[in-house]
Write a protein that holds these residues in place. Structure first.
Motif, PDB file in Angstrom:
ATOM      1  N   PRO A  68       0.836  -1.212   0.000  1.00 18.56           N
ATOM      2  CA  PRO A  68       0.000   0.000   0.000  1.00 18.56           C
ATOM      3  C   PRO A  68       0.863   1.252   0.000  1.00 18.56           C
ATOM      4  N   PRO A  69       0.509   2.255  -0.803  1.00 20.94           N
ATOM      5  CA  PRO A  69       1.332   3.465  -0.886  1.00 20.94           C
ATOM      6  C   PRO A  69       1.377   4.264   0.408  1.00 20.94           C
ATOM      7  N   ASP A  70       0.395   4.077   1.283  1.00 25.78           N
ATOM      8  CA  ASP A  70       0.328   4.864   2.518  1.00 25.78           C
ATOM      9  C   ASP A  70       0.778   4.076   3.744  1.00 25.78           C
ATOM     10  N   ARG A  71       1.556   3.015   3.544  1.00 23.14           N
ATOM     11  CA  ARG A  71       1.978   2.225   4.700  1.00 23.14           C
ATOM     12  C   ARG A  71       2.909   3.052   5.598  1.00 23.14           C
ATOM     13  N   LYS A  72       2.836   2.787   6.878  1.00 26.03           N
ATOM     14  CA  LYS A  72       3.626   3.545   7.845  1.00 26.03           C
ATOM     15  C   LYS A  72       5.080   3.070   7.836  1.00 26.03           C
ATOM     16  N   LEU A  73       5.983   4.032   7.770  1.00 27.21           N
ATOM     17  CA  LEU A  73       7.415   3.731   7.743  1.00 27.21           C
ATOM     18  C   LEU A  73       8.087   4.481   8.893  1.00 27.21           C
ATOM     19  N   ALA A  74       7.953   3.928  10.089  1.00 29.09           N
ATOM     20  CA  ALA A  74       8.541   4.563  11.265  1.00 29.09           C
ATOM     21  C   ALA A  74      10.062   4.479  11.195  1.00 29.09           C
ATOM     22  N   PRO A  75      10.780   5.548  11.530  1.00 38.99           N
ATOM     23  CA  PRO A  75      12.246   5.505  11.536  1.00 38.99           C
ATOM     24  C   PRO A  75      12.749   4.426  12.493  1.00 38.99           C
ATOM     25  N   LYS A  76      13.856   3.800  12.114  1.00 37.91           N
ATOM     26  CA  LYS A  76      14.442   2.735  12.934  1.00 37.91           C
ATOM     27  C   LYS A  76      15.884   3.077  13.280  1.00 37.91           C
ATOM     28  N   ARG A  77      16.367   2.485  14.361  1.00 39.94           N
ATOM     29  CA  ARG A  77      17.755   2.659  14.771  1.00 39.94           C
ATOM     30  C   ARG A  77      18.642   1.652  14.050  1.00 39.94           C
ATOM     31  N   MET A  78      19.916   1.976  13.968  1.00 37.98           N
ATOM     32  CA  MET A  78      20.855   1.033  13.364  1.00 37.98           C
ATOM     33  C   MET A  78      20.860  -0.285  14.119  1.00 37.98           C
ATOM     34  N   GLN A  79      20.789  -0.210  15.423  1.00 41.26           N
ATOM     35  CA  GLN A  79      20.883  -1.403  16.251  1.00 41.26           C
ATOM     36  C   GLN A  79      19.706  -2.347  16.034  1.00 41.26           C
ATOM     37  N   ASP A  80      18.571  -1.818  15.540  1.00 46.51           N
ATOM     38  CA  ASP A  80      17.395  -2.663  15.317  1.00 46.51           C
ATOM     39  C   ASP A  80      17.659  -3.747  14.281  1.00 46.51           C
ATOM     40  N   SER A  81      18.560  -3.473  13.347  1.00 44.15           N
ATOM     41  CA  SER A  81      18.834  -4.447  12.282  1.00 44.15           C
ATOM     42  C   SER A  81      20.099  -5.260  12.548  1.00 44.15           C
ATOM     43  N   TYR A  82      20.767  -5.016  13.654  1.00 37.96           N
ATOM     44  CA  TYR A  82      22.040  -5.713  13.935  1.00 37.96           C
ATOM     45  C   TYR A  82      21.828  -7.220  14.011  1.00 37.96           C
ATOM     46  N   HIS A  83      22.742  -7.955  13.407  1.00 36.92           N
ATOM     47  CA  HIS A  83      22.679  -9.419  13.463  1.00 36.92           C
ATOM     48  C   HIS A  83      24.098  -9.960  13.394  1.00 36.92           C
ATOM     49  N   SER A  84      24.349 -11.044  14.110  1.00 32.65           N
ATOM     50  CA  SER A  84      25.676 -11.657  14.077  1.00 32.65           C
ATOM     51  C   SER A  84      25.543 -13.166  14.216  1.00 32.65           C
ATOM     52  N   VAL A  85      26.495 -13.877  13.624  1.00 33.84           N
ATOM     53  CA  VAL A  85      26.591 -15.325  13.786  1.00 33.84           C
ATOM     54  C   VAL A  85      28.066 -15.662  13.972  1.00 33.84           C
ATOM     55  N   VAL A  86      28.337 -16.779  14.615  1.00 32.24           N
ATOM     56  CA  VAL A  86      29.712 -17.238  14.807  1.00 32.24           C
ATOM     57  C   VAL A  86      29.899 -18.545  14.053  1.00 32.24           C
ATOM     58  N   LEU A  87      30.920 -18.589  13.197  1.00 30.89           N
ATOM     59  CA  LEU A  87      31.300 -19.824  12.513  1.00 30.89           C
ATOM     60  C   LEU A  87      32.334 -20.532  13.393  1.00 30.89           C
ATOM     61  N   PRO A  88      31.996 -21.670  13.978  1.00 27.91           N
ATOM     62  CA  PRO A  88      32.939 -22.342  14.894  1.00 27.91           C
ATOM     63  C   PRO A  88      33.981 -23.173  14.138  1.00 27.91           C
ATOM     64  N   LEU A  89      34.766 -22.511  13.309  1.00 29.16           N
ATOM     65  CA  LEU A  89      35.715 -23.215  12.454  1.00 29.16           C
ATOM     66  C   LEU A  89      36.812 -23.920  13.246  1.00 29.16           C
ATOM     67  N   ALA A  90      37.234 -23.325  14.352  1.00 28.68           N
ATOM     68  CA  ALA A  90      38.286 -23.943  15.167  1.00 28.68           C
ATOM     69  C   ALA A  90      37.743 -25.095  16.012  1.00 28.68           C
ATOM     70  N   GLN A  91      36.440 -25.117  16.243  1.00 27.12           N
ATOM     71  CA  GLN A  91      35.838 -26.135  17.098  1.00 27.12           C
ATOM     72  C   GLN A  91      35.308 -27.333  16.319  1.00 27.12           C
ATOM     73  N   ASP A  92      34.856 -27.102  15.093  1.00 28.11           N
ATOM     74  CA  ASP A  92      34.185 -28.145  14.327  1.00 28.11           C
ATOM     75  C   ASP A  92      34.973 -28.444  13.053  1.00 28.11           C
ATOM     76  N   PRO A  93      35.791 -29.495  13.032  1.00 31.69           N
ATOM     77  CA  PRO A  93      36.618 -29.782  11.853  1.00 31.69           C
ATOM     78  C   PRO A  93      35.810 -30.116  10.613  1.00 31.69           C
ATOM     79  N   TRP A  94      34.580 -30.649  10.794  1.00 35.09           N
ATOM     80  CA  TRP A  94      33.774 -30.980   9.610  1.00 35.09           C
ATOM     81  C   TRP A  94      33.134 -29.741   9.014  1.00 35.09           C
ATOM     82  N   LEU A  95      32.835 -28.772   9.824  1.00 31.19           N
ATOM     83  CA  LEU A  95      32.385 -27.489   9.278  1.00 31.19           C
ATOM     84  C   LEU A  95      33.554 -26.803   8.583  1.00 31.19           C
TER      85      LEU A  95
END
Length: 456
Positions: A68-95
């Motif tokens: 819809p052209p009138d949808r609400k677009l509330a401003p967001k903080r940078m932290q709202d989109s923050y995401h992280s993952v850890v690849l356990p390469l040193a722990q998992d030899p098969w990964l």
């Protein structure tokens, strides 16, 4: 026990035997499982059967706007989109097994796949699930501090630039995973990168506005201003593109100097001949053709995941640089590159890699000092991609990717046709852009660091 069955014997199982159930949850197709789950949500057979029952074209847009052209677009903080993952390469030899090449170095192409998958997660955390968000360009991927040992890696990022229009910039990094309670140190950052994403209406496939950003802290302001700077550079680059304008005076002088050098090489009355370390650009080209399989699809099912294209183009560029230099290349940066058209599942992807620039160059611009005896050379490889259906109908360009590598070799590339001169000048502009950016941020990969790196 049944009398016809043999008695079971006790077996001594070696400790090196693979423990299947221990690593099963971390299986990966080159994208870490936590990221893959966000990208592929429905088995391919179910998606295909639904499309066949609906008798719809999965590639063509419906044409009916869904936002819809009138949808609400509330401003967001940078932290709202923050995401992280850890690849356990040193722990998992098969990964780790899925991330290593034959020499035991980490395959950066697989990390690039992970980064593109992460950028999608971050984008949807900012825009919501009702829009379609695609990768438009990769502004840069830069090696900050090369790894000298295999370790767990943390991939993290957030939206750092969004004005409320359809595009948004996502800044990400790959670093050594910090210990519990600690933060990432600058010297532990392996990769820094920025992707530009564009949000579209799923039905009309036209750009739609997304939430603007709230910028509060000094660090957020710095990141936002950097996004503004990158946006200006992209617009300036498009405005000054060689497809629209002739080379400037300095570049024209450079082209003329190359032409004169070629005449000298072929003049029977001139003793100068092409040195052994100089190779004509057309002799450096490598090509591949690959059918696109559904296992590499994106979350919209019938298009190929952008990270897969990054992986394929990187590995072809790496191979091209190695074949050119006859030496092991070390990745320096993915320079500004763009995605042009989507790649459908089932289509055939054609990739062409060419060495288009070397630094130091064979011939410097007027007034430019060139060290022709330097042992190390930066090699820029351009990878052009296009796609066709299996019936080999009309082809469409799908992207241009520009990779820079460092090789321990004194080697030069030389253009000799007008198209090759345009490739060379365009690459030279990119090299200057990246050099300025690295100097501003005090980044870059030197020869000593390249020797000690455990990444490609």
């Amino acid at each position: 026990m049944h009398p016809l069955l043999p008695k079971r014997r006790k077996m001594n199982i070696s400790t090196s035997t693979r423990n299947f159930h221990a690593s099963q949850q971390r299986r990966t197709d080159g994208v870490f499982r936590e990221l893959t789950a966000m990208r592929v949500r429905t088995p391919w057979i179910e998606t295909l059967r639904k499309q066949q029952s609906d008798k719809s074209d999965p590639i063509a847009p419906s044409g009916k706007p869904e936002i819809p052209p009138d949808r609400k677009l509330a401003p967001k903080r940078m932290q709202d989109s923050y995401h992280s993952v850890v690849l356990p390469l040193a722990q998992d030899p098969w990964l780790l097994d899925t991330y290593l090449n034959a020499s035991g170095h980490i395959r950066l192409g697989t990390i690039f796949m992970d980064l593109d998958a992460l950028s999608g997660i971050i984008a949807y955390k900012h825009t919501g699930e009702d829009v379609t968000t695609v990768t438009a360009s990769c502004d840069r991927i830069i090696i900050n501090h090369p790894l000298t040992e295999i370790c767990d890696l943390e991939l993290s990022g957030k939206v750092t630039y969004a004005t409320g229009r359809s595009s948004l910039e996502i800044t990400m990094q790959v670093s050594k995973a910090p210990k519990l309670g600690e933060t990432v140190k600058d010297e532990d950052i392996l990769i820094h990168c920025a992707f530009t994403m564009v949000s579209l209406d799923p039905g009309a496939r036209k750009p739609v506005n997304v939430n603007p950003l709230i910028v509060a802290t000094p660090e957020e302001k710095r990141l936002y201003h950097l996004g503004e700077h990158n946006s200006r550079i992209r617009k300036q680059r498009n405005a000054n593109a060689l497809i629209k304008h002739t080379p400037n005076d300095l570049e024209s002088d450079l082209i003329h100097a190359f032409w004169q050098k070629q005449l000298q090489f072929h003049d029977p009355h001139d003793s100068l001949r092409k040195p052994d370390n100089v190779h004509f650009m057309d002799t450096t080209t490598l090509e591949t053709a690959t059918i696109m399989q559904p296992q590499n699809r994106n979350r919209h099912h019938f298009m190929i995941f952008g990270g897969f294209l990054l992986k394929q183009t990187f590995e072809l560029a790496f191979t091209c640089a190695a074949a050119f230099a006859h030496a092991r290349p070390t990745f320096v940066s993915l320079d500004p590159s763009r995605f042009q058209n989507p790649v459908p599942v089932g289509s055939i992807l054609y990739l062409t890699a060419t060495v288009v620039y070397t630094d130091p160059p064979l011939i410097g611009a007027p007034g430019e000092k060139v060290d022709q005896h330097r042992k190390w050379t930066r090699v820029q490889v351009r990878v052009d991609s296009k796609v066709r259906n299996v019936e080999h109908g009309r082809s469409k360009p799908t992207g241009q990717f520009n990779y820079t590598f460092l090789v321990e070799k004194n080697i030069r590339v030389m253009p000799r046709t007008y198209q090759e001169f345009m490739y060379y000048i365009d690459a030279r502009r990119r090299a200057e852009e990246v050099r300025e950016s690295l100097q501003e941020q005090d980044l870059g990969l030197g020869p000593k660091a390249a020797e000690e790196s455990v990444t490609e």
